[in-house]
Write a protein that holds these residues in place. Structure first.
Motif, mmCIF file in Angstrom:
data_model
loop_
_atom_site.group_PDB
_atom_site.id
_atom_site.type_symbol
_atom_site.label_atom_id
_atom_site.label_comp_id
_atom_site.label_asym_id
_atom_site.label_seq_id
_atom_site.Cartn_x
_atom_site.Cartn_y
_atom_site.Cartn_z
ATOM 1 N N ASP A 230 65.652 41.093 84.528
ATOM 2 C CA ASP A 230 66.878 40.910 83.745
ATOM 3 C C ASP A 230 66.615 40.090 82.482
ATOM 4 O O ASP A 230 67.348 40.209 81.491
ATOM 5 N N GLU A 231 65.589 39.260 82.529
ATOM 6 C CA GLU A 231 65.265 38.406 81.385
ATOM 7 C C GLU A 231 64.683 39.205 80.223
ATOM 8 O O GLU A 231 64.971 38.916 79.046
ATOM 9 N N LYS A 232 63.875 40.212 80.509
ATOM 10 C CA LYS A 232 63.148 40.928 79.457
ATOM 11 C C LYS A 232 64.070 41.574 78.424
ATOM 12 O O LYS A 232 63.898 41.363 77.207
ATOM 13 N N PRO A 233 65.075 42.386 78.818
ATOM 14 C CA PRO A 233 65.954 42.971 77.798
ATOM 15 C C PRO A 233 66.779 41.922 77.053
ATOM 16 O O PRO A 233 67.135 42.121 75.894
ATOM 17 N N LEU A 234 67.074 40.808 77.719
ATOM 18 C CA LEU A 234 67.836 39.736 77.061
ATOM 19 C C LEU A 234 66.999 39.106 75.951
ATOM 20 O O LEU A 234 67.510 38.831 74.859
ATOM 21 N N ARG A 235 65.732 38.885 76.203
ATOM 22 C CA ARG A 235 64.858 38.327 75.166
ATOM 23 C C ARG A 235 64.727 39.289 73.984
ATOM 24 O O ARG A 235 64.678 38.860 72.823
ATOM 25 N N ALA A 236 64.715 40.574 74.267
ATOM 26 C CA ALA A 236 64.672 41.555 73.174
ATOM 27 C C ALA A 236 65.946 41.480 72.340
ATOM 28 O O ALA A 236 65.913 41.578 71.103
ATOM 29 N N LYS A 237 67.065 41.266 73.009
ATOM 30 C CA LYS A 237 68.343 41.141 72.307
ATOM 31 C C LYS A 237 68.357 39.888 71.415
ATOM 32 O O LYS A 237 68.830 39.932 70.268
ATOM 33 N N VAL A 238 67.830 38.792 71.921
ATOM 34 C CA VAL A 238 67.768 37.560 71.141
ATOM 35 C C VAL A 238 66.833 37.722 69.954
ATOM 36 O O VAL A 238 67.139 37.277 68.832
ATOM 37 N N ALA A 239 65.690 38.360 70.164
ATOM 38 C CA ALA A 239 64.743 38.584 69.069
ATOM 39 C C ALA A 239 65.388 39.387 67.951
ATOM 40 O O ALA A 239 65.209 39.079 66.756
ATOM 41 N N ALA A 240 66.173 40.406 68.321
ATOM 42 C CA ALA A 240 66.862 41.208 67.312
ATOM 43 C C ALA A 240 67.907 40.369 66.587
ATOM 44 O O ALA A 240 68.079 40.480 65.361
ATOM 45 N N ALA A 241 68.607 39.518 67.313
ATOM 46 C CA ALA A 241 69.639 38.670 66.701
ATOM 47 C C ALA A 241 69.035 37.689 65.706
ATOM 48 O O ALA A 241 69.664 37.333 64.704
ATOM 49 N N LEU A 242 67.797 37.231 65.984
ATOM 50 C CA LEU A 242 67.148 36.248 65.117
ATOM 51 C C LEU A 242 66.243 36.889 64.071
ATOM 52 O O LEU A 242 65.736 36.187 63.189
ATOM 53 N N GLY A 243 66.033 38.195 64.187
ATOM 54 C CA GLY A 243 65.115 38.858 63.263
ATOM 55 C C GLY A 243 63.688 38.392 63.436
ATOM 56 O O GLY A 243 62.926 38.287 62.468
ATOM 57 N N MET A 244 63.313 38.095 64.668
ATOM 58 C CA MET A 244 61.978 37.600 64.970
ATOM 59 C C MET A 244 61.264 38.551 65.918
ATOM 60 O O MET A 244 61.903 39.313 66.653
ATOM 61 N N ALA A 245 59.950 38.508 65.878
ATOM 62 C CA ALA A 245 59.171 39.262 66.856
ATOM 63 C C ALA A 245 59.364 38.604 68.222
ATOM 64 O O ALA A 245 59.388 37.370 68.345
ATOM 65 N N GLU A 246 59.514 39.409 69.259
ATOM 66 C CA GLU A 246 59.750 38.872 70.585
ATOM 67 C C GLU A 246 58.620 37.948 71.030
ATOM 68 O O GLU A 246 58.856 36.953 71.724
ATOM 69 N N SER A 247 57.414 38.237 70.611
ATOM 70 C CA SER A 247 56.265 37.423 70.990
ATOM 71 C C SER A 247 56.313 36.027 70.377
ATOM 72 O O SER A 247 55.616 35.115 70.834
ATOM 73 N N LYS A 248 57.108 35.848 69.327
ATOM 74 C CA LYS A 248 57.201 34.555 68.649
ATOM 75 C C LYS A 248 58.328 33.676 69.197
ATOM 76 O O LYS A 248 58.483 32.527 68.778
ATOM 77 N N LEU A 249 59.119 34.233 70.111
ATOM 78 C CA LEU A 249 60.241 33.463 70.644
ATOM 79 C C LEU A 249 59.750 32.350 71.556
ATOM 80 O O LEU A 249 58.774 32.513 72.287
ATOM 81 N N PRO A 250 60.412 31.204 71.545
ATOM 82 C CA PRO A 250 60.126 30.190 72.565
ATOM 83 C C PRO A 250 60.623 30.670 73.921
ATOM 84 O O PRO A 250 61.189 31.769 74.034
ATOM 85 N N SER A 251 60.450 29.863 74.948
ATOM 86 C CA SER A 251 60.881 30.259 76.291
ATOM 87 C C SER A 251 62.391 30.487 76.325
ATOM 88 O O SER A 251 63.137 30.006 75.460
ATOM 89 N N THR A 252 62.823 31.227 77.325
ATOM 90 C CA THR A 252 64.255 31.527 77.449
ATOM 91 C C THR A 252 65.078 30.252 77.570
ATOM 92 O O THR A 252 66.132 30.118 76.938
ATOM 93 N N HIS A 253 64.601 29.306 78.360
ATOM 94 C CA HIS A 253 65.346 28.058 78.495
ATOM 95 C C HIS A 253 65.337 27.264 77.196
ATOM 96 O O HIS A 253 66.331 26.616 76.844
ATOM 97 N N SER A 254 64.223 27.305 76.444
ATOM 98 C CA SER A 254 64.177 26.602 75.151
ATOM 99 C C SER A 254 65.181 27.194 74.175
ATOM 100 O O SER A 254 65.824 26.470 73.403
ATOM 101 N N LEU A 255 65.344 28.504 74.218
ATOM 102 C CA LEU A 255 66.353 29.150 73.375
ATOM 103 C C LEU A 255 67.753 28.683 73.761
ATOM 104 O O LEU A 255 68.566 28.333 72.904
#
Length: 455
Positions: A230-255
């Motif tokens: 369930d976490e994986k598609p959510l991180r993709a959604k956040v990456a799109a919202a921030l205009g960032m590559a998913e690999s560059k995102l901090p941890s889910t809890h850090s977000l």
């Protein structure tokens, strides 16, 4: 913030209060475990969306011990833009909004326990209230603000400052030497603490090798795999919202921490980061961090069991009337509340917000009042409030099913049953149970939860 006078109850509120506190029950004691108020982020994580944090120096002011009539004020002032966070806050510092939140929580408790129920005195007394906090500054500040709202300390002439003592050092100093009244002309509120290496109000796998191993093992289970799915598609959604590559995102809890800290402080948020997206992150974080405690009883025992033991001891002291304390306050963290709820096999739907609280309320039957404490029929109710401004919700305890007081919808658990549930998660010998060597020899694993190797 201005003090709020108690508002008269509406008819609907009066009915709700009467249902929540039946006239044939006597409220004997309350234990309140709460999270600190809103704070600055732990560190700067979204460099593409910079913000400056502002913490007025008044938030770190404290008085000297001498000349109370003309106190000297010392203030810590953090050099602007030379900290881990841009601005004038240090990492994790409780913000002005955080201070306000805990005053509001105190005022809410005052309305309930002082004005409506006439349970607590209108002014602070050391006999009636016991205060504990972790040694983290924001936890100590939070309970100070809560007490200001609950007892109007600096308005009524009650205790005007806080004196902090470490548990192992309680024999030193005038305030710790058994004095309950003024010390040197200054009223004292003792905040009881443990040194960090002895703290039990949060799980600490760095000091318990077995707990660290259990956490590692749980990451190989089907239950954890479901959360990750369930976490994986959510991180993709956040990456799109921030205009960032998913690999560059901090941890889910850090977000989640970054977004909730900014939101509470009223700081800039990326337009595509909606409240719904933040709440979705909170629900996933809750499962990532706390699900293991529900699936692996040993984890909750080693993670928070010692603190549950302290709660149990204090609950018994209230019931037996060994001390006149009516309110126990424990100022902690999100990682206090989540595991404590898991210890009683309940979990909220989302991450505990700033200022969230768990209330354990002790009742006895009114008709048993003439009897000695040990012969009274007693009950405990667990009520959870998410955030400062939310409504407290009484939660049925699954392990008390079939034993609760009739008519309570399962929320009034007999004291004996409650103590039995608590005892299950209290380690008999924490040091021995934390020994990885001994645990491996016993072969005690998270039975039945390992996922297939091919998964």
């Amino acid at each position: 913030m201005p003090w709020q006078a108690a508002q008269p109850l509406s008819q609907e509120e009066s009915v709700r209060l009467a249902n929540h506190y039946p006239s044939n029950l006597i409220l004997r004691g309350v234990q309140l475990v709460h999270r600190h108020g809103a704070r600055a982020a732990g560190r700067s994580r979204l460099e593409n969306f910079p913000v400056k944090w502002h913490c007025p120096p008044e938030l770190t002011a404290f008085e000297t011990y001498h000349v109370p009539a003309h106190p000297t004020i010392f203030r810590e002032r953090f050099i602007q833009d030379r900290q881990a966070l841009p601005g004038t806050c240090y990492s994790g510092q409780m913000t002005l909004e955080g201070h306000r939140q805990l005053v509001r929580l105190g005022q809410t408790l005052r309305d309930r326990y002082v004005h409506q129920l006439k349970f607590l005195p209108s002014q602070y007394t050391a006999d009636a209230v016991y205060v504990r906090a972790t040694a983290v500054v924001r936890a100590k500040q939070s309970v100070q603000r809560l007490l200001m709202g609950l007892f109007r300390l600096h308005e009524t002439g009650g205790a005007s400052r806080s004196d902090v003592t470490f548990g192992d050092e309680a024999g030193s100093g005038a305030a710790a030497a058994g004095t309950e009244g003024p010390v040197g002309g200054v009223d004292v509120v003792d905040i009881h603490m443990l040194q960090e290496r002895k703290e039990n109000m949060w799980p600490d796998s760095s000091r318990c090798r077995r707990l660290a191993q259990l956490k590692k093992d749980f990451k190989e289970t089907v239950a954890h795999a479901r959360v990750v799915a369930d976490e994986k598609p959510l991180r993709a959604k956040v990456a799109a919202a921030l205009g960032m590559a998913e690999s560059k995102l901090p941890s889910t809890h850090s977000l989640y921490d970054e977004f909730t800290s900014r939101r509470a402080a009223g700081l800039h948020m990326p337009a595509a980061v909606t409240p719904e997206l933040i709440d979705e992150l909170g629900r996933v974080c809750l499962r990532l961090w706390f699900t293991s405690y529900l699936h692996v009883p040993e984890s909750v025992r080693l993670g928070i069991g010692r603190f549950v033991g302290d709660l149990r001891t204090d609950m018994l002291a209230m019931h037996r009337e060994e001390r006149p304390t009516k309110l126990f306050l424990y100022s902690g963290h999100d990682t206090t509340l989540g595991p404590v709820l898991c210890a009683f096999n309940v979990l909220p739907e989302s991450w505990p917000d700033y200022g969230s609280s768990i209330a354990f309320e002790l009742f006895t039957e009114e008709q048993d009042a003439p009897l000695p404490p040990e012969r009274r029929r007693a009950y405990v109710r667990l009520a959870y409030r998410n955030g400062v401004d939310g409504m407290p919700h009484a939660l049925p305890l699954p392990d008390c099913a079939g034993r609760a007081r009739p008519g309570s919808e399962g929320t009034l658990c007999p004291l004996d049953a409650f103590l039995e549930i608590a005892s299950r998660v209290i380690p008999a010998d924490f040091s021995a149970e934390c020994s990885l060597k001994d645990a491996e020899a016993s072969g005690d694993k998270a039975a039945g939860t390992a996922k297939p190797a091919a998964a």
